[in-house]
Motif scaffolding. Structure first.
Motif, PDB file in Angstrom:
ATOM      1  N   LYS A  90     -58.821   6.569 -50.427  1.00 29.32           N
ATOM      2  CA  LYS A  90     -60.260   6.056 -50.683  1.00 29.32           C
ATOM      3  C   LYS A  90     -59.547   4.586 -50.215  1.00 29.32           C
ATOM      4  CE  LYS A  90     -64.276   4.803 -53.402  1.00 29.32           C
ATOM      5  NZ  LYS A  90     -64.983   4.803 -54.617  1.00 29.32           N
ATOM      6  N   VAL A  91     -60.126   3.753 -49.278  1.00 23.52           N
ATOM      7  CA  VAL A  91     -59.578   2.080 -49.743  1.00 23.52           C
ATOM      8  C   VAL A  91     -60.671   2.225 -50.177  1.00 23.52           C
ATOM      9  CG1 VAL A  91     -57.732   2.759 -48.220  1.00 23.52           C
ATOM     10  CG2 VAL A  91     -60.124   2.466 -46.907  1.00 23.52           C
ATOM     11  N   PRO A  92     -60.347  -0.355 -50.272  1.00 19.27           N
ATOM     12  CA  PRO A  92     -61.365  -0.755 -50.292  1.00 19.27           C
ATOM     13  C   PRO A  92     -62.206  -1.338 -49.531  1.00 19.27           C
ATOM     14  CG  PRO A  92     -59.490  -2.050 -50.758  1.00 19.27           C
ATOM     15  CD  PRO A  92     -59.329  -0.784 -50.420  1.00 19.27           C
ATOM     16  N   GLN A  93     -63.669  -1.472 -49.275  1.00 24.05           N
ATOM     17  CA  GLN A  93     -64.396  -1.699 -48.113  1.00 24.05           C
ATOM     18  C   GLN A  93     -64.412  -3.424 -47.324  1.00 24.05           C
ATOM     19  OE1 GLN A  93     -68.806  -1.402 -49.194  1.00 24.05           O
ATOM     20  NE2 GLN A  93     -69.900  -1.710 -47.519  1.00 24.05           N
ATOM     21  N   ILE A  94     -64.115  -3.544 -46.270  1.00 26.15           N
ATOM     22  CA  ILE A  94     -64.064  -4.149 -45.851  1.00 26.15           C
ATOM     23  C   ILE A  94     -64.982  -5.052 -44.917  1.00 26.15           C
ATOM     24  CG2 ILE A  94     -61.258  -4.477 -46.343  1.00 26.15           C
ATOM     25  CD1 ILE A  94     -61.236  -3.731 -43.282  1.00 26.15           C
ATOM     26  N   LEU A  95     -65.872  -4.554 -44.530  1.00 29.54           N
ATOM     27  CA  LEU A  95     -66.248  -4.743 -43.313  1.00 29.54           C
ATOM     28  C   LEU A  95     -68.203  -5.521 -43.725  1.00 29.54           C
ATOM     29  CD1 LEU A  95     -65.825  -2.008 -40.610  1.00 29.54           C
ATOM     30  CD2 LEU A  95     -65.266  -5.108 -40.667  1.00 29.54           C
TER      31      LEU A  95
END
Length: 98
Positions: A90-95
């Motif tokens: 799970k990665v941080p949302q960037i868009l």
């Protein structure tokens, strides 16, 4: 072989949309003449008995044998992950999209 003239350099400058001073015309005429002379000397050396090559030495790829080795399981890969969700990283949302 005749040298490159100032008029030819001026014509090339006009084609390239360059404004050249008289000093630049003389300077570039000499440089272009040297370049054309060097290319002519290379053309003299390359004979028909010399095959065209991309490298002076033969190249061979050094490959290791393709052997199957055990890899990580999903649990082992995710063990050090800071966050996980549904057996994925799970990665941080960037868009800014959902």
């Amino acid at each position: 072989m005749a040298g490159i003239t100032r008029e030819e350099v001026a014509h090339l400058g006009k084609l390239a949309r360059l404004e050249l001073s008289p000093e630049e015309l003389d300077h570039f005429a000499g440089q272009l003449d040297d370049i054309i002379g060097a290319v002519a000397r290379v053309a003299e050396v390359a004979g028909e008995d010399v095959p065209p090559t991309s490298h002076p030495l033969p190249l061979t790829n050094v490959m290791r044998p393709d052997t199957v080795r055990p890899g990580l399981t999903a649990q082992e890969a995710l063990a050090a992950a800071p966050a996980q969700e549904q057996q994925r990283f799970k990665v941080p949302q960037i868009l800014g999209e959902d």
